[in-house]
Motif scaffolding. Sequence first.
Motif, short mmCIF file in Angstrom:
data_model
loop_
_atom_site.label_atom_id
_atom_site.label_comp_id
_atom_site.label_asym_id
_atom_site.label_seq_id
_atom_site.Cartn_x
_atom_site.Cartn_y
_atom_site.Cartn_z
N GLY A 82 21.52 -4.81 5.82
CA GLY A 82 20.66 -5.33 4.77
C GLY A 82 19.25 -5.60 5.26
O GLY A 82 18.26 -5.29 4.57
N PHE A 83 19.14 -6.16 6.46
CA PHE A 83 17.83 -6.47 7.04
C PHE A 83 17.03 -5.20 7.29
O PHE A 83 15.86 -5.08 6.87
N LEU A 84 17.63 -4.21 7.94
CA LEU A 84 16.92 -2.98 8.28
C LEU A 84 16.57 -2.17 7.04
O LEU A 84 15.45 -1.65 6.92
N MET A 85 17.49 -2.06 6.09
CA MET A 85 17.22 -1.29 4.89
C MET A 85 16.12 -1.93 4.04
O MET A 85 15.30 -1.24 3.44
N THR A 86 16.11 -3.26 3.98
CA THR A 86 15.06 -3.94 3.23
C THR A 86 13.69 -3.68 3.86
O THR A 86 12.70 -3.43 3.16
N LEU A 87 13.63 -3.74 5.18
CA LEU A 87 12.36 -3.45 5.86
C LEU A 87 11.90 -2.03 5.60
O LEU A 87 10.72 -1.78 5.31
N VAL A 88 12.82 -1.09 5.70
CA VAL A 88 12.46 0.33 5.54
C VAL A 88 11.98 0.62 4.12
O VAL A 88 10.93 1.26 3.92
N ASN A 98 5.95 -1.97 -0.26
CA ASN A 98 6.08 -2.22 -1.70
C ASN A 98 5.17 -3.39 -2.09
O ASN A 98 5.38 -4.52 -1.65
N PRO A 99 4.15 -3.16 -2.94
CA PRO A 99 3.22 -4.25 -3.28
C PRO A 99 3.87 -5.37 -4.08
O PRO A 99 3.32 -6.48 -4.15
N GLY A 100 5.05 -5.12 -4.65
CA GLY A 100 5.71 -6.15 -5.43
C GLY A 100 6.65 -7.03 -4.63
O GLY A 100 7.15 -8.04 -5.14
N THR A 101 6.88 -6.65 -3.36
CA THR A 101 7.84 -7.43 -2.55
C THR A 101 7.24 -7.78 -1.18
O THR A 101 6.58 -8.80 -1.03
N LEU A 102 7.45 -6.93 -0.16
CA LEU A 102 7.00 -7.24 1.19
C LEU A 102 5.59 -6.77 1.49
O LEU A 102 4.99 -7.23 2.48
N GLY A 103 5.06 -5.88 0.69
CA GLY A 103 3.77 -5.27 0.97
C GLY A 103 2.64 -6.22 1.33
O GLY A 103 1.98 -6.06 2.36
N PRO A 104 2.38 -7.26 0.53
CA PRO A 104 1.23 -8.15 0.80
C PRO A 104 1.45 -9.13 1.96
O PRO A 104 0.51 -9.83 2.34
N LEU A 105 2.65 -9.21 2.51
CA LEU A 105 2.96 -10.22 3.52
C LEU A 105 2.54 -9.79 4.92
O LEU A 105 2.41 -8.59 5.21
N LYS A 106 2.34 -10.80 5.80
CA LYS A 106 2.10 -10.52 7.21
C LYS A 106 3.40 -10.04 7.85
O LYS A 106 4.48 -10.22 7.31
N THR A 107 3.27 -9.47 9.04
CA THR A 107 4.45 -8.88 9.70
C THR A 107 5.56 -9.91 9.90
O THR A 107 6.73 -9.65 9.62
N ASP A 150 6.11 -12.66 8.26
CA ASP A 150 6.68 -13.05 6.97
C ASP A 150 7.55 -11.94 6.39
O ASP A 150 8.54 -12.20 5.70
N LYS A 151 7.18 -10.70 6.65
CA LYS A 151 8.01 -9.58 6.20
C LYS A 151 9.38 -9.63 6.86
O LYS A 151 10.41 -9.43 6.19
N LEU A 152 9.41 -9.90 8.16
CA LEU A 152 10.68 -9.98 8.87
C LEU A 152 11.54 -11.14 8.32
O LEU A 152 12.75 -10.99 8.14
N LEU A 153 10.89 -12.27 8.07
CA LEU A 153 11.61 -13.43 7.55
C LEU A 153 12.15 -13.15 6.15
O LEU A 153 13.31 -13.47 5.84
N ALA A 154 11.32 -12.56 5.29
CA ALA A 154 11.75 -12.27 3.92
C ALA A 154 12.87 -11.23 3.89
O ALA A 154 13.80 -11.33 3.08
N ALA A 155 12.79 -10.22 4.76
CA ALA A 155 13.84 -9.21 4.81
C ALA A 155 15.16 -9.81 5.29
O ALA A 155 16.23 -9.47 4.78
N ALA A 156 15.07 -10.71 6.28
CA ALA A 156 16.28 -11.37 6.77
C ALA A 156 16.90 -12.24 5.68
O ALA A 156 18.12 -12.25 5.49
N PHE A 157 16.05 -12.97 4.94
CA PHE A 157 16.57 -13.82 3.87
C PHE A 157 17.21 -12.98 2.77
O PHE A 157 18.26 -13.34 2.23
#
Length: 437
Positions: free
Chosen positions: A232-238, A243-252, A254-261
């Motif tokens: 789930g973590f790796l697929m969300t990151l990939v 994606n500007p609606g999800t992880l796109g605007p975040l810092k690196t 924060d992207k890792l944290l959001a993908a893990a969550f």
Amino acid sequence: MALGFLCIILLGAMLLSLPAAARDGEPTRFFDALFTATSATCVTGLVTLDTATHWSGFGHAVILLLIQVGGLGFMTLASIASFLLRRTFTLRERMVMSAGLNLTENAGIVRLTRRVLFGTIAFESVGAVVLACRFVPRFGAWKGIKMGIFHSVSAFCNAGFDLMGTPDVQFPSVTGYISDPVVNLTLMALIVIGGLGFFVWGDVYDNRRHPHRLRLHTKLVLTTTGVLLAIGFLMTLVFEWSNPGTLGPLKTGDKLLAAAFQSVTLRTAGFNTIDQAALSGPSQAVACFLMLIGGSPGSTAGGIKTVTAAVLLLTTLSALRGRTTVSAFGRTIASRGVMNAVTMLVVGVVTSLAGACAISYWEAAPFHQCLFEAISAFGTVGLSMGLTPTLGLASRLVLVLLMYLGRVGILTLGVAVLMRHREPPKMHYPEGQVMVG
């Protein structure tokens, strides 16, 4: 057990229908109260009314109680009550307690129930204290403590109910804390621990100094849970990195944290820090896959369960290798376990698809959204693409049924309805051959 959950849901619906349960002092429509009570008791998190803004303090207390009862199971709570009263447990009561925890044996059940009680209190208390430390500075002492307790119980029981809504922003979940590592990591820890299963707790504790002695069930749960979280973590990151609606605007970071969550919450938790409606197509498919699997047997989570997924994968590998038995970690898995796994998968997929088709037909909504909501309901996850609050009565009843089936369990309900007398077959037919593949 099936009838017990139904009675608790109806009682909760009646309490939530009272004027005192609503913030405006007006009675809530019974079907909205029924939907909320079902979602809370089945620890799902799907809602038609914003939890924070619609319900009063009394309503929040009722919802929290339903979450706790649904997470632990009413049989477990009844056993804990007997334990606190220092009653001696009869053989029948031990069998009932085993059924409530989805165990196949009665040995050590009283000791395990004690651990469930003390472990639940300990984990939820620690989680409440940590979360309150983050909420009190923002919401004040009383409200911050209340929110810490509510969200800790909701996370540990994998319910996903939240009190973050405001009159201007409803159904926000914990999107406002997407960059807060304390809130994220605390909720993630509670979700994972609650989703592992009470039996796993006891086995890990008993063999903490000798991990090689862990039982086959525990090894399958821990291994499968770790693999699914990583997927789930790796697929969300990939799929969501740009994606500007999800992880796109975040810092690196924060992207890792959001993908893990996101990966953890798909274990039937229901909280979200990113907009589920903005997920890309591949991410929606991954989410549906992980939500359908859900948590582990004997836990606060729903879905077809991690062990089911593991047994199905092992069965497939054995078949490809031309073997007639299924094994893992030096142990052969009983044929009954394989049959149960296949049953869980087939019924889970068919039930979710049927529910999605019904909702899509009645609402004229995109099928992928209906499928997401249906699997979320059956897996008692609670994540939503925003469709649930807009559904009509018939579609909401479909979700109520899916949540109930997902929490009570397909096999439990099947045994209750179809196998009232477990008598051995009176005749055995000669073996026949069929062509498959």
